[in-house]
Design a protein around this motif. Sequence first.
Motif, PDB file in Angstrom:
ATOM      1  N   LYS A 231      38.742  49.466  46.891  1.00 12.96           N
ATOM      2  CA  LYS A 231      39.412  49.040  46.275  1.00 12.96           C
ATOM      3  C   LYS A 231      40.363  47.586  47.087  1.00 12.96           C
ATOM      4  O   LYS A 231      39.708  46.324  46.307  1.00 12.96           O
ATOM      5  N   LEU A 232      41.308  48.320  48.021  1.00 15.09           N
ATOM      6  CA  LEU A 232      42.284  47.250  48.714  1.00 15.09           C
ATOM      7  C   LEU A 232      40.935  46.040  49.161  1.00 15.09           C
ATOM      8  O   LEU A 232      40.752  46.791  50.354  1.00 15.09           O
TER       9      LEU A 232
ATOM     10  N   ARG B 164      44.129  36.112  47.229  1.00 15.98           N
ATOM     11  CA  ARG B 164      44.608  35.071  48.631  1.00 15.98           C
ATOM     12  C   ARG B 164      44.772  33.909  48.907  1.00 15.98           C
ATOM     13  O   ARG B 164      44.050  32.924  48.173  1.00 15.98           O
TER      14      ARG B 164
ATOM     15  N   LYS C  40      45.587  35.497  38.377  1.00 18.03           N
ATOM     16  CA  LYS C  40      45.094  36.718  38.120  1.00 18.03           C
ATOM     17  C   LYS C  40      45.697  36.783  36.509  1.00 18.03           C
ATOM     18  O   LYS C  40      46.617  36.674  36.190  1.00 18.03           O
TER      19      LYS C  40
ATOM     20  N   ASN D 283      39.077  44.506  39.529  1.00 14.11           N
ATOM     21  CA  ASN D 283      39.397  44.656  41.723  1.00 14.11           C
ATOM     22  C   ASN D 283      38.957  43.206  41.252  1.00 14.11           C
ATOM     23  O   ASN D 283      38.311  43.007  42.166  1.00 14.11           O
ATOM     24  N   SER D 284      40.489  42.204  41.171  1.00 19.59           N
ATOM     25  CA  SER D 284      40.361  40.438  41.746  1.00 19.59           C
ATOM     26  C   SER D 284      41.388  40.460  42.073  1.00 19.59           C
ATOM     27  O   SER D 284      42.635  41.029  41.430  1.00 19.59           O
ATOM     28  N   HIS D 285      41.693  40.031  43.407  1.00 15.57           N
ATOM     29  CA  HIS D 285      43.047  39.588  44.465  1.00 15.57           C
ATOM     30  C   HIS D 285      43.562  38.128  44.515  1.00 15.57           C
ATOM     31  O   HIS D 285      42.082  37.123  44.713  1.00 15.57           O
TER      32      HIS D 285
ATOM     33  N   PHE E 241      38.135  37.890  44.654  1.00 19.55           N
ATOM     34  CA  PHE E 241      38.937  37.289  44.735  1.00 19.55           C
ATOM     35  C   PHE E 241      39.304  35.977  43.362  1.00 19.55           C
ATOM     36  O   PHE E 241      38.212  35.905  42.951  1.00 19.55           O
TER      37      PHE E 241
END
Length: 377
Positions: free
Chosen positions: A283-284, A26, A15, A22-24, A11
């Motif tokens: 990844k997700l 939320r 971004k 692999n960064s999200h 996380f």
Amino acid sequence: MTFGVYVHWPFCAAKCPYCDFNSHVRTAIDEDGWVDGILSELQWVAENQAGRPVVESIFFGGGTPSLMQGRSVGRVLQKIAALWPMANDVEITLEANPASADAARFADYRAAGVNRVSLGAQALNDPDLKALGRLHDVKEAKAALALAMGLFARVSLDLIYARPNQSDTQWRSELKEALSFGTDHLSLYQLTIEPETPYALLHRNGQLRIPDDDLAAGLYETTQELTEQAGLPAYEISNHARPGQESHHNLIYWRYGDYAGVGPGAHGRLDLGGRRTATAAIKLPERWRDTVTKAGHGFGELISVSSDEAAREHLLMNLRLAEGLDLAAYEQRWGEGLDARKIAALSDAGFVALEDGRLRATAKGRLLLNRVIEELV
Ligand SMILES: C[S@@+](CC[C@H](N)C(=O)[O-])C[C@H]1O[C@@H](n2cnc3c(N)ncnc32)[C@H](O)[C@@H]1O
Ligand code: SF4
């Protein structure tokens, strides 16, 4: 065999437009639930791995692990300590973003066992930080660095160079300033335009002017010159350290040791059931977590690596390092050495150098590393 554990926290607060890690982002994170998933994966690895190797390094990467609470970092470390024996001088690194560098939380990380921080400064001027989409300015980056250096004996700084419109003069003065901070480790990454990032789109549309190959090569040379002068030569393509202060974790990768990679999208190389196995977690984050809940792990891929492929990976990793490849150790591990005639031909062409039984890629060879490997194997 050396062994390390990589923990991926997927996380970020926002971004960055150049980044394809692999960064999200939320809005709400059930932190305990995500940590539970990581603990399950660690358990699964320990149960399925051959033997119980000593953990020599632990690395919290991301994403932005400095968004984790100290308690969560502590839970992960306690689990690792319960599953494996730990080296006395175990290196425990956490990657931190200056935008989430909080004094109380840093103190909690230290209390939990973290002994090294890698801080993503990226640039040392505000307009460039803004163009990179960073949530912090230079003042905050410097404050985070001072905080980290006050609490942790080992601190590393990340900078990105060959940025849009960057000149050699600008990079020289920025790098000199970075070296003056006195950290014993620097990761200096040349900007890469990663496919399917906002930067890739801007670049395609001619809205992002990045240094051409000649200027980028010059910036790379400037980087080598200044870091060597300051006593932090490159020990790997993008990593510089005062001798003895190299990241143990990085060295495990590049010396081709074993590492468990847990958390969404993490990669690992492990002996599972007597076979060298490449692990790659889903990844997700949400899909990873569902899978971990059902199966105990979220490794979408568990691929056994043939001995030929492993030997090739070993070569590729070792040749990234300034210390290069120990030819005798390589032959002993894979049962077959490299062809002396091929080495001689590449050496004559200036791509590699052989000295005291070690094969090193020259600066010219490092730029064409994949081609060099093709020739050698
Ligand atoms: C996971 S991030 C570090 C921690 C934290 N997320 C941050 O950004 O501060 C790892 C590092 O990769 C580098 N990086 C990411 N994308 C890059 C790109 N496209 N080109 C060059 N370096 C990149 C940055 O220097 C970054 O600090
Ligand atoms: S550079 Fe760091 S903060 Fe930015 S998106 Fe990538 S992982 Fe997140």
